[in-house]
Design an enzyme around this catalytic site. Structure first.
Site, short mmCIF file in Angstrom:
data_model
loop_
_atom_site.label_atom_id
_atom_site.label_comp_id
_atom_site.label_asym_id
_atom_site.label_seq_id
_atom_site.Cartn_x
_atom_site.Cartn_y
_atom_site.Cartn_z
CB CYS A 3 -0.88 -4.21 20.16
SG CYS A 3 0.40 -5.14 19.27
CB CYS A 43 -0.91 0.00 1.23
SG CYS A 43 0.01 0.07 2.78
CB CYS A 53 1.50 -5.31 12.46
SG CYS A 53 2.20 -3.82 13.20
CB CYS A 85 -4.52 -5.30 23.46
SG CYS A 85 -2.89 -4.53 23.32
CG HIS A 108 1.38 -6.79 28.37
ND1 HIS A 108 0.18 -6.11 28.49
CD2 HIS A 108 1.50 -7.54 29.50
CE1 HIS A 108 -0.39 -6.44 29.64
NE2 HIS A 108 0.39 -7.31 30.27
CB CYS A 121 3.80 -6.79 2.57
SG CYS A 121 2.12 -6.28 2.99
CB CYS A 178 7.11 0.61 4.22
SG CYS A 178 6.47 -0.77 5.18
CB CYS A 184 -5.77 -2.70 30.41
SG CYS A 184 -5.01 -4.13 29.58
CB CYS A 200 5.69 -0.25 19.59
SG CYS A 200 5.81 -1.20 18.06
CB CYS A 209 1.58 -1.24 27.29
SG CYS A 209 0.07 -0.41 26.70
CB CYS A 264 1.45 -3.27 9.09
SG CYS A 264 0.37 -2.89 7.70
CB CYS A 314 -1.14 1.03 18.26
SG CYS A 314 -0.43 0.96 16.61
#
Length: 373
Positions: A314, A55, A317, A286, A257, A168, A58, A280, A295, A260, A216, A307
């Site tokens: 989450c 798509c 991905c 999640c 996690h 991908c 990236c 949560c 992340c 988070c 992603c 996210c």
């Protein structure tokens, strides 16, 4: 640790990896600018960026990077983008109605010079899934009439390093999900199975397999740091896990996690059952407890948020089983029949690692509830 007093090109493996994990791309490049410049004096870094079934997310993620932005990253790292299908749209076979027959203005000729080895190819960046069908021809995805699969294979033979970015290109992603008839796969993996288009035994000229930067889209910080490490001659020190993900970005013993921003609510048992309640997101599906990525500490969007901070569970991905193994995305894990390709009851009975302890506890509770019924 005072990073500024270190000569990055002389660091041992352990120290270098610690620094790469601790610093963002902007700090890393800014602190080691002199080392990068010194490395660049030896040679330029030619990059070919191929896009298959994707798509363009990236590319957009990298273009939207802020610290450093894409212009700063390219100029400070001395990158020469020899070919990029999206950024080279001004080039073509015809310019002002006339056929152009040189590689300076014709992108197809420019790519051919890298594929046949006329020009050195330092880094091949692959974005998007790669079609193998029908019947191994790769014709389900073509660029300029040529199978994308063939372009990847020819470039990979010439590249010193190959970096696959996004869900991908790394593991097949959505184009390779259940029901796909195109035979799509990643560069060296199809979900958890090693192989992919380039084969299980592929190594680049530098001796590394494909370096997989999943998600992603890919975190632009991951790509910039990987390129910077390669440019200063530390590419060989990139430590990979069993799915070829750099362990500094996807630690095997660490999940999203654990750090988070909403983790405190989990510990207090405050689990949302509706979106936007602010606690949560476990019951909303999640997948952070099974997803290995930094992340929650590196963050996204110029280090602003991630996210779960934006209210979205989450979706896992960064894992090779995405999307089949982590969907349905918004259903609690204890309500899924399988998770990451493993029967949820099996997860409860047999611990599959520290990352699954939380999942196992909930699944045990589920079994106990069944037995009470």
């Amino acid at each position: 640790m005072n990073f500024k007093n270190l000569d990055i090109t002389k660091l041992d493996r352990r120290t270098f990896l610690k620094i790469a994990a601790a610093m963002g791309a902007a700090s890393f490049i800014g602190t080691y600018k002199a080392d990068i410049v010194r490395a660049l004096e030896l040679s330029d870094t030619n990059i070919v960026w191929l896009e298959g079934a994707d798509c363009c997310g990236c590319s957009e993620s990298f273009l939207n990077a802020a610290y450093p932005d894409v212009i700063q990253a390219i100029t400070r790292l001395g990158i020469y983008v020899g070919y990029h299908e999206t950024l080279m749209m001004q080039q073509g076979v015809f310019v002002d109605g006339r056929l152009v027959g040189n590689s300076e203005l014709n992108s197809e000729l420019a790519l051919e010079e890298y594929m046949n080895g006329t020009k050195p190819l330092d880094v091949l960046v692959i974005e998007g899934s790669i079609a193998d069908g029908p019947e191994g021809s790769g014709m389900y995805t073509t660029v300029g009439g040529h199978p994308f699969k063939e372009m990847v294979e020819r470039c990979a033979k010439q590249a010193s390093y190959v970096v696959a970015i996004g869900a991908c290109a790394t593991f097949g992603g959505i184009p390779a999900a259940k029901g796909s008839v195109t035979g799509n796969m990643g560069a060296q993996f199809l979900q958890t199975a090693k192989g992919g288009i380039l084969g299980a035994n592929y190594v680049s000229k530098a001796g590394l397999p494909v370096v997989n930067l999943p998600c992603c889209p890919v975190n632009p910080d991951w790509l910039t740091l990987t390129l910077a490490s390669i440019i200063i001659g530390k590419g060989g020190l990139i430590e990979l896990d069993r799915y070829n993900r750099p362990t500094v970005f996807c630690p095997p013993d660490y999940t999203i996690h654990e750090n988070c921003p909403r983790r405190g609510f989990y510990d207090l048992g405050q689990l949302d059952t509706e979106f936007a309640e602010g606690h949560c997101l476990w019951k909303l599906g999640c997948k952070a407890p099974i997803t290995h990525a930094d992340c929650a500490t590196r963050l996204w969007n110029a280090s602003v948020n991630m996210c779960t901070q934006a209210g979205s569970p989450c979706i896992g991905c960064a894992e090779p089983v995405f999307p089949d193994g982590t969907s349905p995305f918004y259903v609690g894990m204890e309500m899924m029949s399988t998770l990451a390709g493993v029967d949820i009851d099996t997860i409860a009975k047999v611990a599959i690692g520290a990352a699954a302890v939380g999942v196992g506890a909930h699944a045990v509770r589920r079994i106990a509830m069944k037995e009470d019924e």
